[in-house]
Design a protein around this motif. Structure first.
Motif, PDB file in Angstrom:
ATOM      1  N   LYS A   7     -10.096  -2.535  -5.055  1.00 32.73           N
ATOM      2  CA  LYS A   7      -8.869  -3.250  -4.673  1.00 32.73           C
ATOM      3  C   LYS A   7      -7.847  -3.178  -5.817  1.00 32.73           C
ATOM      4  O   LYS A   7      -6.662  -2.963  -5.577  1.00 32.73           O
ATOM      5  N   LYS A  43      -6.727 -13.053 -13.754  1.00 30.97           N
ATOM      6  CA  LYS A  43      -5.993 -12.155 -12.860  1.00 30.97           C
ATOM      7  C   LYS A  43      -5.616 -10.842 -13.543  1.00 30.97           C
ATOM      8  O   LYS A  43      -5.667 -10.727 -14.761  1.00 30.97           O
ATOM      9  N   ALA A  75      -3.746  -2.258   6.017  1.00 32.80           N
ATOM     10  CA  ALA A  75      -4.340  -1.377   5.006  1.00 32.80           C
ATOM     11  C   ALA A  75      -5.808  -1.685   4.759  1.00 32.80           C
ATOM     12  O   ALA A  75      -6.513  -0.901   4.146  1.00 32.80           O
ATOM     13  N   HIS A  76      -6.272  -2.849   5.206  1.00 30.34           N
ATOM     14  CA  HIS A  76      -7.631  -3.297   4.887  1.00 30.34           C
ATOM     15  C   HIS A  76      -8.675  -2.325   5.442  1.00 30.34           C
ATOM     16  O   HIS A  76      -8.669  -2.009   6.629  1.00 30.34           O
ATOM     17  N   MET A  77      -9.576  -1.873   4.570  1.00 29.50           N
ATOM     18  CA  MET A  77     -10.556  -0.871   4.986  1.00 29.50           C
ATOM     19  C   MET A  77     -11.648  -1.452   5.880  1.00 29.50           C
ATOM     20  O   MET A  77     -12.433  -0.712   6.466  1.00 29.50           O
ATOM     21  N   ASP A  78     -11.742  -2.768   5.944  1.00 28.22           N
ATOM     22  CA  ASP A  78     -12.793  -3.375   6.751  1.00 28.22           C
ATOM     23  C   ASP A  78     -12.247  -3.904   8.089  1.00 28.22           C
ATOM     24  O   ASP A  78     -12.883  -4.710   8.745  1.00 28.22           O
ATOM     25  N   VAL A 129      -5.657  -1.743  -2.062  1.00 30.15           N
ATOM     26  CA  VAL A 129      -6.077  -1.957  -0.681  1.00 30.15           C
ATOM     27  C   VAL A 129      -7.458  -2.596  -0.676  1.00 30.15           C
ATOM     28  O   VAL A 129      -8.338  -2.176  -1.418  1.00 30.15           O
ATOM     29  N   TYR A 130      -7.627  -3.626   0.162  1.00 31.55           N
ATOM     30  CA  TYR A 130      -8.948  -4.255   0.251  1.00 31.55           C
ATOM     31  C   TYR A 130      -9.940  -3.268   0.827  1.00 31.55           C
ATOM     32  O   TYR A 130      -9.678  -2.619   1.832  1.00 31.55           O
ATOM     33  N   SER A 131     -11.093  -3.170   0.180  1.00 31.05           N
ATOM     34  CA  SER A 131     -12.112  -2.253   0.640  1.00 31.05           C
ATOM     35  C   SER A 131     -13.107  -2.991   1.532  1.00 31.05           C
ATOM     36  O   SER A 131     -13.006  -4.192   1.715  1.00 31.05           O
ATOM     37  N   GLY A 132     -14.053  -2.257   2.072  1.00 29.57           N
ATOM     38  CA  GLY A 132     -15.046  -2.881   2.944  1.00 29.57           C
ATOM     39  C   GLY A 132     -16.434  -2.397   2.599  1.00 29.57           C
ATOM     40  O   GLY A 132     -16.584  -1.370   1.934  1.00 29.57           O
ATOM     41  N   PRO A 133     -17.452  -3.126   3.044  1.00 31.64           N
ATOM     42  CA  PRO A 133     -18.834  -2.763   2.706  1.00 31.64           C
ATOM     43  C   PRO A 133     -19.259  -1.416   3.286  1.00 31.64           C
ATOM     44  O   PRO A 133     -20.237  -0.836   2.827  1.00 31.64           O
ATOM     45  N   ASP A 134     -18.501  -0.892   4.257  1.00 30.95           N
ATOM     46  CA  ASP A 134     -18.858   0.407   4.830  1.00 30.95           C
ATOM     47  C   ASP A 134     -18.760   1.530   3.804  1.00 30.95           C
ATOM     48  O   ASP A 134     -19.335   2.596   3.994  1.00 30.95           O
ATOM     49  N   TYR A 135     -18.001   1.298   2.732  1.00 27.43           N
ATOM     50  CA  TYR A 135     -17.723   2.386   1.797  1.00 27.43           C
ATOM     51  C   TYR A 135     -18.612   2.350   0.567  1.00 27.43           C
ATOM     52  O   TYR A 135     -18.373   3.061  -0.392  1.00 27.43           O
TER      53      TYR A 135
END
Lengths: 342, 279
Positions: free
Chosen positions: A327, A50, B213-216, A332-338
């Motif tokens: 992250k 962690k 806040a989650h970007m997805d 902030v959790y990111s997404g595959p769009d980025y």
């Protein structure tokens, strides 16, 4: 490891001279405790990594990625994009390290070389390390390695002349690492000498390029065979042993990698030469990658926790590592769009 | 012969069509039907993350299903709910409320293939073109469910989001989670693909800021947020990736009234295509 402990260094170098000696040695290696290996690998997968340790692990894993595309549909444009990504995986964050290498088919090597070496293959290698990117030149320029699969990848079922020509062409085009496949047909038939000689010949054809030997463990059926193939590849001069081509249903697994890590550890103890390990195929998440890093540390120690000695053959893994990294840095959790599609 | 020991239910989360415990291992105690108590999973932000992953994975199949098929499945939910009327009444819902919830599924099921006609269609343009607008789902929607009425409120926020092809991650009301978990059991037996509806129980402060806040996540429905400061904070977080935000008046809503189409249309994107007429 009684078999290796009793073998003097000079004995090992003589093994390649006769089929009988090779067979006696390889079959004299102690058998792998299948249940024990699987349990040990599973146990090492339960460690909790962690915060700062995780951040370090993710950066290390990014530096260890062999960013790979091995598709019939690869185009110059696609591999150029991949090479650009290898130099600067996260364009939004200059502190993100570059990956270890780009891995492509021989025909695609020149296009990757253009990008990785600046203009023209094999041009100067400016110094610089991870995290030292400035606005103009990506940190990885001239440092990210260029790997190419060769020797009739992925089956290896071609005449030796063809395999060696394949290798020479890849090196001539600018590859500084060659991923060869062993002749599994010969290995499984027990013709160890033939496999050994092919690796030796390919190593010679590589010249200065590093040789990674793909065992294709998914086709070797048993852990005993994985251990024998690992030793055979190291005896013949391989600089790296790699689990899989990624082209058969069973790719890298934790227990197989554990057996190979034990083999490189014992090989260094017996000969003094250090050999790298590269699990490839099926490693898709940061969590998986971190499990492997824990296993490396616990099995062979921190000497191997370096991109020179441990690599991940992967394509989709990098995006997951980048998302986890984002992250950690932004909260902030990111997404595959980025992140790029590849 | 010894006395029989009752088999008590463990109320778990609903993520990706499965019923996992919270990753954190935590739970909390709620009152159920008077003196009875139940242990309910206390979801963590990692559960929220897992739920978003499951919801994102389900988008392609659910948005790609035909409107007719989605309508059938929502109708199936109504059928399953009808068969469990007594269970929800035992959990504290009034008979009227359960009936209204069942009817609401049917009502929204009927909209599945009609909304594109009402909300999309041919646009008159100055040129020899067909110009057609069609609504498409926004994607993954985070929903904060209202506290009361527990069942009808929950159905009234989930059904309009999913009927058009969105997938949802629902933060159930902390005070009334049992209806949500029981509804998850209904959904799991209704041919609804895993991941289309994901339900988290526990404190809103653990999961909702992560979802906002989650970007997805593509949209967030703040219906169940009564604290104005929290709502404002969530809207700020949601602005980071330009989520669509639905923030109705926190009190005074009549859930039994005709809901209208707003809850469906706010979670849609409009695609417009031009096509030459050839005349």
């Amino acid at each position: 490891m009684t078999a290796t402990a009793t073998s003097a260094r000079s004995d090992l170098s003589e093994l390649g001279r006769s089929e009988t000696a090779l067979r006696t040695f390889l079959h004299g290696l102690p058998g792998v405790d299948q249940v024990g290996a699987e349990q040990r690998a599973a146990q090492l997968g339960t460690r909790s990594i962690k915060t700062t340790a995780k951040a370090q692990a993710i950066d290390l894993a990014i530096r260890m990625v062999d960013l790979t595309t091995l598709e019939g549909a690869d185009t110059p444009g696609k591999v150029r994009a991949l090479a650009t990504k290898a130099l600067r995986p996260d364009p939004a964050d200059p502190s993100c390290p570059h990956v270890g290498a780009v891995c492509v088919y021989p025909a695609m090597v020149p296009y990757v070389a253009e990008v990785l070496r600046g203009s023209g293959a094999g041009s100067g290698r400016p110094s610089g390390g991870p995290g030292q990117a400035d606005g103009a030149a990506p940190a990885g320029l001239g440092i990210v390695h260029l790997a190419s699969v060769a020797t009739a990848f992925p089956s290896g079922q071609a005449p030796l002349d063809v395999k060696l020509a394949d290798t020479r062409a890849a090196v001539a085009a600018g590859a500084d690492e060659i991923d060869m496949v062993i002749n599994r047909g010969a290995f499984l038939a027990g013709r160890y000498q033939e496999v050994y000689d092919e690796i030796v010949a390919t190593k010679e054809a590589c010249g200065d390029a590093h040789l990674k030997v793909i065992l294709e463990t998914g086709e070797l059926a048993t852990y005993d065979n994985v251990r024998r193939a690992s030793w055979l590849a190291m005896l013949a001069g391989g600089d790296f042993i790699k689990t899989s081509t990624g082209k058969v249903p069973v790719a890298a697994t934790m227990p197989v990698t554990l057996v190979m890590l034990e083999a490189v550890r014992d090989f260094r103890a017996a000969t003094g030469r250090q050999v790298g390990v590269k699990p490839a195929g099926g490693i898709k998440t940061s969590k998986d990658a971190i499990k492997y890093l824990v296993m490396v540390n616990e099995t062979v120690g921190p000497d191997w926790l370096d991109p020179d000695w441990f690599r991940f053959g992967a394509s989709s893994l990098l995006n997951d590592l980048l998302m986890q990294r984002t992250k950690l840095t932004t909260g902030v959790y990111s997404g595959p769009d980025y992140f790029t599609l590849d | 012969m010894s006395e029989r020991v009752a088999v008590r239910k463990t109320y778990k989360l609903f993520i990706g069509g499965k019923f996992p415990r919270s990753e954190s291992g935590r739970s909390y105690i709620v009152q159920s039907g008077g003196e009875e108590t139940a242990n309910v999973a206390l979801a963590s932000r990692k559960d929220a993350r897992d739920a978003v992953v499951a919801a994102r994975a389900a988008v392609k199949g659910w948005a790609g299903a035909t409107a007719y098929n989605r309508g059938q499945i929502l109708y199936r939910v109504a059928e399953m709910l009808e068969g469990r009327r007594d269970q929800f009444i035992a959990l504290g819902a009034s008979a009227d409320e359960v009936d209204a919830a069942i009817d609401r599924w049917v009502w929204y099921a009927g909209w599945s293939d009609k909304l594109p006609q009402v909300y999309g269609g041919a646009n008159p343009v100055a040129g020899p073109y067909f110009n057609l607008s069609a609504p498409e789902p926004t994607g993954v929607v985070a929903v904060v469910a209202p506290e009361a009425p527990a069942l009808l409120g929950l159905v009234s926020v989930i059904a309009p989001a999913i009927v058009t092809g969105n997938t949802v991650v629902v933060a159930a009301s902390p005070a009334a989670p049992l209806a949500a978990v029981a509804l998850a059991e209904v959904l799991a037996t209704s041919d609804l693909p895993g991941g289309v509806v994901n339900i988290l129980t526990g404190r809103l402060s653990d999961t909702v800021p992560t979802l906002a806040a989650h970007m997805d996540v593509n949209a967030i429905d703040l219906t169940g947020v009564t604290d104005a400061d929290l709502a404002a904070e969530l809207e700020v977080k949601a602005a980071e990736n330009l989520k669509r935000v639905l923030r109705p008046a926190p009190v005074g809503h009549d859930w039994f009234a005709d809901p209208g189409v707003t809850r469906m249309t706010v979670l849609l994107e409009t695609k417009t295509v031009w096509h030459p007429k050839g005349v």
